[in-house]
Design an enzyme around this catalytic site. Structure first.
Site, PDB file in Angstrom:
ATOM      1  N   LYS A 174       0.846  -1.204   0.000  1.00  0.00           N
ATOM      2  CA  LYS A 174       0.000   0.000   0.000  1.00  0.00           C
ATOM      3  C   LYS A 174       0.880   1.252   0.000  1.00  0.00           C
ATOM      4  O   LYS A 174       1.659   1.464   0.925  1.00  0.00           O
ATOM      5  CB  LYS A 174      -0.886   0.036   1.247  1.00  0.00           C
ATOM      6  CG  LYS A 174      -1.927   1.168   1.154  1.00  0.00           C
ATOM      7  CD  LYS A 174      -2.620   1.443   2.480  1.00  0.00           C
ATOM      8  CE  LYS A 174      -1.965   2.543   3.262  1.00  0.00           C
ATOM      9  NZ  LYS A 174      -2.001   3.875   2.628  1.00  0.00           N
ATOM     10  N   GLY A 227       7.326   5.206   7.837  1.00  0.00           N
ATOM     11  CA  GLY A 227       6.360   6.260   8.115  1.00  0.00           C
ATOM     12  C   GLY A 227       6.652   6.887   9.469  1.00  0.00           C
ATOM     13  O   GLY A 227       7.773   6.798   9.979  1.00  0.00           O
ATOM     14  N   THR A 231       2.649   6.009  14.064  1.00  0.00           N
ATOM     15  CA  THR A 231       2.037   4.924  13.287  1.00  0.00           C
ATOM     16  C   THR A 231       2.831   3.636  13.486  1.00  0.00           C
ATOM     17  O   THR A 231       2.249   2.555  13.625  1.00  0.00           O
ATOM     18  CB  THR A 231       1.991   5.264  11.774  1.00  0.00           C
ATOM     19  OG1 THR A 231       1.595   6.623  11.614  1.00  0.00           O
ATOM     20  CG2 THR A 231       1.058   4.375  11.018  1.00  0.00           C
ATOM     21  N   GLU A 249      10.857   1.714   9.735  1.00  0.00           N
ATOM     22  CA  GLU A 249      11.728   2.865   9.428  1.00  0.00           C
ATOM     23  C   GLU A 249      10.910   4.101   9.756  1.00  0.00           C
ATOM     24  O   GLU A 249       9.966   4.425   9.034  1.00  0.00           O
ATOM     25  CB  GLU A 249      12.104   2.867   7.943  1.00  0.00           C
ATOM     26  CG  GLU A 249      12.783   1.594   7.446  1.00  0.00           C
ATOM     27  CD  GLU A 249      14.221   1.486   7.903  1.00  0.00           C
ATOM     28  OE1 GLU A 249      14.795   2.503   8.321  1.00  0.00           O
ATOM     29  OE2 GLU A 249      14.760   0.370   7.868  1.00  0.00           O
ATOM     30  N   CYS A 283      13.176  12.047   5.612  1.00  0.00           N
ATOM     31  CA  CYS A 283      13.433  11.619   6.991  1.00  0.00           C
ATOM     32  C   CYS A 283      14.885  11.877   7.379  1.00  0.00           C
ATOM     33  O   CYS A 283      15.216  11.944   8.556  1.00  0.00           O
ATOM     34  CB  CYS A 283      13.094  10.151   7.152  1.00  0.00           C
ATOM     35  SG  CYS A 283      13.879   9.119   5.910  1.00  0.00           S
ATOM     36  N   GLU A 384       9.523  16.166  15.374  1.00  0.00           N
ATOM     37  CA  GLU A 384       9.778  16.121  13.934  1.00  0.00           C
ATOM     38  C   GLU A 384       8.797  17.057  13.220  1.00  0.00           C
ATOM     39  O   GLU A 384       7.584  16.864  13.296  1.00  0.00           O
ATOM     40  CB  GLU A 384       9.591  14.695  13.419  1.00  0.00           C
ATOM     41  CG  GLU A 384       9.983  14.555  11.965  1.00  0.00           C
ATOM     42  CD  GLU A 384       9.738  13.155  11.404  1.00  0.00           C
ATOM     43  OE1 GLU A 384       8.677  12.588  11.688  1.00  0.00           O
ATOM     44  OE2 GLU A 384      10.611  12.674  10.664  1.00  0.00           O
TER      45      GLU A 384
HETATM   46  P1  NDP Z   1       2.420   7.884   8.289  1.00  0.00           P
HETATM   47  O1  NDP Z   1       2.943   7.115   9.429  1.00  0.00           O
HETATM   48  O2  NDP Z   1       1.244   8.745   8.505  1.00  0.00           O
HETATM   49  O3  NDP Z   1       2.012   6.924   7.083  1.00  0.00           O
HETATM   50  C1  NDP Z   1       2.909   6.008   6.479  1.00  0.00           C
HETATM   51  C2  NDP Z   1       2.103   4.929   5.773  1.00  0.00           C
HETATM   52  O4  NDP Z   1       1.388   4.166   6.738  1.00  0.00           O
HETATM   53  C3  NDP Z   1       1.040   5.484   4.819  1.00  0.00           C
HETATM   54  O5  NDP Z   1       0.898   4.615   3.726  1.00  0.00           O
HETATM   55  C4  NDP Z   1      -0.189   5.481   5.695  1.00  0.00           C
HETATM   56  O6  NDP Z   1      -1.366   5.520   4.963  1.00  0.00           O
HETATM   57  C5  NDP Z   1       0.011   4.173   6.442  1.00  0.00           C
HETATM   58  N1  NDP Z   1      -0.744   4.035   7.687  1.00  0.00           N
HETATM   59  C6  NDP Z   1      -1.267   5.006   8.477  1.00  0.00           C
HETATM   60  N2  NDP Z   1      -1.924   4.446   9.534  1.00  0.00           N
HETATM   61  C7  NDP Z   1      -1.801   3.105   9.410  1.00  0.00           C
HETATM   62  C8  NDP Z   1      -2.254   1.973  10.174  1.00  0.00           C
HETATM   63  N3  NDP Z   1      -2.986   2.112  11.279  1.00  0.00           N
HETATM   64  N4  NDP Z   1      -1.936   0.735   9.751  1.00  0.00           N
HETATM   65  C9  NDP Z   1      -1.204   0.557   8.640  1.00  0.00           C
HETATM   66  N5  NDP Z   1      -0.762   1.579   7.853  1.00  0.00           N
HETATM   67  C10 NDP Z   1      -1.049   2.834   8.238  1.00  0.00           C
HETATM   68  O7  NDP Z   1       3.654   8.694   7.709  1.00  0.00           O
HETATM   69  P2  NDP Z   1       3.632   9.793   6.562  1.00  0.00           P
HETATM   70  O8  NDP Z   1       3.055   9.202   5.320  1.00  0.00           O
HETATM   71  O9  NDP Z   1       3.066  11.044   7.121  1.00  0.00           O
HETATM   72  O10 NDP Z   1       5.202   9.963   6.283  1.00  0.00           O
HETATM   73  C11 NDP Z   1       6.018  10.815   6.981  1.00  0.00           C
HETATM   74  C12 NDP Z   1       6.774  10.070   8.056  1.00  0.00           C
HETATM   75  O11 NDP Z   1       7.556   9.036   7.493  1.00  0.00           O
HETATM   76  C13 NDP Z   1       7.761  10.964   8.791  1.00  0.00           C
HETATM   77  O12 NDP Z   1       7.675  10.733  10.165  1.00  0.00           O
HETATM   78  C14 NDP Z   1       9.102  10.513   8.268  1.00  0.00           C
HETATM   79  O13 NDP Z   1      10.174  10.746   9.136  1.00  0.00           O
HETATM   80  C15 NDP Z   1       8.872   9.065   8.053  1.00  0.00           C
HETATM   81  N6  NDP Z   1       9.855   8.525   7.129  1.00  0.00           N
HETATM   82  C16 NDP Z   1      10.839   7.697   7.602  1.00  0.00           C
HETATM   83  C17 NDP Z   1      11.825   7.231   6.759  1.00  0.00           C
HETATM   84  C18 NDP Z   1      12.883   6.298   7.254  1.00  0.00           C
HETATM   85  O14 NDP Z   1      13.506   5.664   6.415  1.00  0.00           O
HETATM   86  N7  NDP Z   1      13.108   6.164   8.537  1.00  0.00           N
HETATM   87  C19 NDP Z   1      11.870   7.631   5.345  1.00  0.00           C
HETATM   88  C20 NDP Z   1      10.789   8.494   4.959  1.00  0.00           C
HETATM   89  C21 NDP Z   1       9.826   8.932   5.823  1.00  0.00           C
HETATM   90  P3  NDP Z   1      -2.075   6.951   4.697  1.00  0.00           P
HETATM   91  O15 NDP Z   1      -1.143   7.749   3.881  1.00  0.00           O
HETATM   92  O16 NDP Z   1      -3.293   6.597   3.985  1.00  0.00           O
HETATM   93  O17 NDP Z   1      -2.332   7.537   6.060  1.00  0.00           O
END
Ligand code: NDP
Length: 481
Positions: A174, A227, A231, A249, A283, A384
């Site tokens: 997803k 993400g 989450t 991650e 990130c 963040e």
């Molecule tokens: P989120 O945690 O909001 O979402 C990440 C993904 O998880 C999306 O596809 C989201 O769907 C999905 N998601 C949300 N809730 C759930 C759930 N309950 N169960 C399963 N999946 C779920 O992050 P963002 O998209 O806002 O991304 C930004 C974040 O990602 C920042 O904190 C950033 O630091 C981190 N990040 C970390 C990286 C790393 O390598 N450590 C690299 C890049 C980003 P939906 O979009 O529909 O909510």
């Protein structure tokens, strides 16, 4: 209006309940498409397709798998113009960045794992004196889930999918609901490359429904998630009682530590990039800039000057340095941190305001923003922000720099600017972080372990680490006479 579909069993399908979500173009602030809000039933269908494909795919020769992955990589490069334009429109990032970084990297992810799988080996242990030999079988897990965020859409989506399928798994994936378009194109590319149906299934929808259904599915054996930390914690809680393998991650609040003995010009140029590339929505961005006191005032002046030269504008123009933030909600969140800066003891040195781009008046634009802070415990340094906002602080000694750098709950990456070898080694050992870049930033070698310490994550991806994650080691002990 574009309406995209799920990619299940090699076919494009409407969601079972016919429910869709609007998709926005952040550079103009308007809806330009719709995507499925997939339900549990859609995820089940995707799971079934993956489970059916698994016996054959897991027995495909490495040579064949490798060829298909290479073909996907080549097709991504062939379609770079279309994919870069789509990524820029969906996410708001400058098209030049999508073309130079996001899309080439998505192709590299497939090419890298096409090669890596042919070099992946497992251990053998001869039990000398016991007439036994042990070897480790590394078998694919079965059906795995890949969930990725919106900041580097195709780049991060493929970073998970490529090692998962290279090692013989089938995938239910997803993308972020906010940036689903290039994931949709990936389905088309996989069909064109001859990936057998069901090996990769892409379901679109909200995290809280579609994502949650993937994590909750009892037979999806592992979740690779990138993400936010919140989450990630929720996913861990749901997955733990089912003993799923998890790779998380998560967020970061990365220090960029600058010593007076560094190569100043190189540091200055790279620091502009590490602060504001992709509107600061990476990130790995160095959002806390810590500068040795002796060069602090000079750095401040030079940095402000360089940042003031960045052009905020329409992402589809090649001269744009900073495009739109990904959504209105995110723009407001980032702006809210700027608005509390004074209460937190901060002083805005540059930026701080929304930008109105001519012709794109409703887009989500923000100036690159530099805030001077006095206390590492302020919210601007602890939380963040994930936008074009950096803080500046000075330090006097190595010990102080180290304490400041480690003084957050996150531990993803650190950049260190110095030409002192002893300091480099001392910091590398003592920094609580998954990655240390010395005199560079975001220089990636895909063989290296990638991931964070503390609340920035659990586990490592990249290189053989990713292939280890997506396989189960089984020890086989053979006794002989
Ligand atoms: P989120 O945690 O909001 O979402 C990440 C993904 O998880 C999306 O596809 C989201 O769907 C999905 N998601 C949300 N809730 C759930 C759930 N309950 N169960 C399963 N999946 C779920 O992050 P963002 O998209 O806002 O991304 C930004 C974040 O990602 C920042 O904190 C950033 O630091 C981190 N990040 C970390 C990286 C790393 O390598 N450590 C690299 C890049 C980003 P939906 O979009 O529909 O909510």
């Amino acid at each position: 209006m574009n309406k995209i579909q799920n990619y299940i069993n090699g076919k494009f399908e409407n969601p079972i309940h016919g429910v869709y979500i609007d998709n926005y173009n952040p550079s103009i602030g308007e809806i330009y498409g719709q995507i499925p809000n997939s339900s549990k039933e859609d995820v089940e269908k995707a799971y079934q397709a993956a489970a059916d494909a698994f016996p054959a795919w897991s027995n495909t020769t490495l040579d064949e798998r490798s060829k298909i992955l290479s073909k996907i990589a080549n097709l991504i490069i062939e379609k770079i113009d279309v994919l870069a334009a789509a990524e820029s429109k969906d996410n708001g990032k400058p098209i030049s960045l999508a073309k130079a970084v996001d899309i080439p990297r998505a192709a590299s992810n497939f090419q890298f794992f096409a090669n890596a799988i042919t070099q992946f080996s497992s251990e053998a242990h001869e039990s000398v004196g016991l007439n036994a030999v042990n070897f480790t079988l590394r078998q694919p897990l079965g059906v795995v889930g890949c969930i990725s965020p919106w900041n580097l859409p195709l780049y991060l989506f493929t970073w998970k999918i490529a090692p998962a399928i290279a090692s013989g798994n089938c995938v239910v994936a997803k993308p972020s609901e906010i940036t689903p378009i290039t994931a949709y194109f990936l389905g088309e590319i996989c069909n064109e490359a001859g990936l057998p149906k069901g090996v990769l299934n892409i379901v679109h929808g909200l995290g809280t429904t579609t994502g949650q259904a993937i994590v909750e599915h009892p037979n999806i054996k592992a979740i690779s998630f990138t993400g936010g930390t919140k989450t990630g914690a929720h996913i861990a809680k749901v997955a733990a009682p089912m003993f799923k393998k998890l790779s998380l991650e998560l967020g970061g609040k990365n220090p960029n530590i600058i010593f007076a003995d560094c190569d100043y010009d190189d540091m200055l140029q790279t620091t502009v990039r590490s602060s504001f590339a992709n509107q600061g929505q990476i990130c790995l961005c160095g959002s806390r800039i810590l500068v040795e006191e002796t060069i602090y005032e000079k750095f401040k002046e030079d940095f402000i000057k360089k940042v003031s030269e960045l052009k905020v504008g329409n992402p589809s123009e090649n001269t744009t340095d900073i495009g739109a933030l990904v959504s209105k909600q995110h723009l407001e969140k980032v702006k809210s941190y700027i608005d509390i800066s004074e209460n937190e003891g901060g002083k805005i040195l540059f930026g701080g305001n929304k930008v109105v781009v001519s012709g794109n008046e409703n887009g989500y634009y923000l100036q690159p923003t530099i805030i001077e802070v006095q206390d590492n415990n302020c919210r601007l340094n602890q939380e963040e922000i994930f936008g074009p906002v950096v803080t500046l602080m000075s330090f006097k000694t190595d010990e102080e720099a180290l304490t400041l750098a480690n003084g957050v709950k996150y531990g993803l990456s650190t950049t260190l600017w110095t030409n002192n070898l002893n300091r480099t080694m001392q910091f590398s050992k003592q920094l609580q972080t998954g990655i240390v870049w010395v005199n560079t930033w975001m220089l990636r070698d895909l063989r290296t372990p990638f991931g964070g310490a503390k609340e920035s994550g659990v586990g490592r991806e990249g290189g053989f680490e990713a292939l280890r994650f997506f396989t189960e080691p089984k020890n086989v002990c053979i006794k002989y006479d």
